[in-house]
Every structure is written in structure tokens, then in C-alpha cells.
Design a protein around this motif. Structure first.
Motif, PDB file in Angstrom:
ATOM      1  N   SER A  45      16.729 -12.855 -70.271  1.00 12.76           N
ATOM      2  CA  SER A  45      16.566 -11.898 -71.173  1.00 12.76           C
ATOM      3  C   SER A  45      16.311 -10.516 -70.184  1.00 12.76           C
ATOM      4  O   SER A  45      16.608 -10.755 -69.587  1.00 12.76           O
ATOM      5  CB  SER A  45      15.021 -12.678 -71.509  1.00 12.76           C
ATOM      6  N   LYS A  46      15.808 -10.013 -71.196  1.00 11.47           N
ATOM      7  CA  LYS A  46      16.229  -8.796 -70.338  1.00 11.47           C
ATOM      8  C   LYS A  46      15.181  -8.194 -69.705  1.00 11.47           C
ATOM      9  O   LYS A  46      15.192  -7.344 -68.589  1.00 11.47           O
ATOM     10  CB  LYS A  46      16.187  -7.324 -71.630  1.00 11.47           C
ATOM     11  N   ARG A  55      15.677 -17.368 -70.500  1.00 18.01           N
ATOM     12  CA  ARG A  55      16.489 -18.589 -70.249  1.00 18.01           C
ATOM     13  C   ARG A  55      16.872 -19.591 -71.071  1.00 18.01           C
ATOM     14  O   ARG A  55      15.801 -20.094 -70.258  1.00 18.01           O
ATOM     15  CB  ARG A  55      17.568 -18.082 -69.881  1.00 18.01           C
TER      16      ARG A  55
END
Length: 161
Positions: free
Chosen positions: A57-58, A63
Motif C-alpha cells: 500500500s502507499k 499488502r
């Protein structure tokens, strides 16, 4: 299918070893190190696994992760097919309050690197930080095992000093 939520930290002392209740030698390699889908083969003591991880993820906290146990003899064969740069480490399990930290002490070209990971049930979960826990490196791709296999700690540790 599983979403893994974890935070990673550098470790600033070996004090974690006194609280460790389990140690396991790990050898792992990567069949694929594409950041969108890493495929890892790992021998963890007397067990072996193949693991697929998706893109992070950012914020780097979560994940996709899929893992399946495989026979050790098959993992040994698959390790020979892996990209160059196998990872060798000892993993210590350290109970701290209501959580367990996995502390990896690396060897070979990653000698001197010690990373603690904690898996969480939600991204904003509160946990107690032990005194040996150092700087957070969650989301810093340099500390991903797939990256350490390609660009080991020995190549860039002097840049941190």
C-alpha cells in the motif's frame, strides 16, 4: 487470500535476544523480485514455504500475501532456480506485551543488519515498543528482503553513517 499488516524497525541493541523464546535459521531466495508480485522460496528450520506477495500500500503497511508449505527437498531445488542473492538470517521470536516481534539478524552480505517486524490486525493498532526497538523503516524498500537480495546492506550501510 490474506492482507498482511506489518511495521518494520531497525534494532539498536542485542537486548532482544534475552527475551527470545525461539530461534530459527532461515535461507530464502526469490524466483521473482518484481515489486508488484514477489515470489519467495524459504527454508525455515525444518519447514519450507513458497510465498507470493503483492505490491505494498502507499504507506507501506499492508499488502496481499499468499503462502503454502512445500517439502524441504522441493524448496532446495527451487532455491537453485532463484535470482542471485540468497538471504541468510536467524529469526528470533520475542513476546512483548500482547504482541510478538520477529527479529531477523542477517548474515552474509547483509551482516550487521537487524530488523524487527510486528504484524498487526489493523493499521492504527497500538503496541508497546521495547527499549531495543530503533528507527521505523516501514515502507523503506531498501529493507525489503527482495531488495536486500539484489542490493545487500554491505553496499549501502556506509551511506547511513
Amino acid at each position: 487470500m490474506m492482507i498482511e499488516i506489518e511495521r518494520k524497525f531497525l534494532v539498536k541493541s542485542s537486548d532482544f535476544k534475552t527475551g527470545s523464546y525461539q530461534q530459527t535459521r532461515i535461507i530464502q531466495g526469490f524466483l521473482n523480485t518484481d515489486p508488484e508480485r514477489t515470489v519467495r522460496v524459504r527454508i525455515n528450520g525444518k519447514h519450507a514455504f513458497i510465498t507470493i506477495k503483492g505490491i505494498s500500500s502507499k504507506n507501506g503497511l499492508s499488502r496481499f500475501e499468499w503462502e503454502k508449505e512445500i517439502p524441504v527437498v522441493e524448496a532446495e531445488v527451487l532455491l537453485d532456480l532463484c535470482e542471485p542473492g540468497k538471504i541468510e538470517k536467524v529469526r528470533y521470536l520475542v513476546k512483548n506485551d500482547n504482541h510478538t516481534f520477529e527479529v531477523d539478524e542477517f548474515f552474509g552480505k547483509n551482516l550487521g543488519l537487524i530488523i524487527a517486524e510486528i504484524e498487526l490486525n489493523k493499521e492504527d493498532e497500538i503496541f508497546v515498543k521495547p527499549s531495543w526497538l530503533g528507527e521505523e523503516v516501514t515502507g523503506d524498500v531498501r529493507y525489503y528482503n527482495s531488495q536486500l537480495s539484489k542490493d545487500p546492506y554491505i553496499n549501502w550501510k556506509k551511506d547511513l553513517e
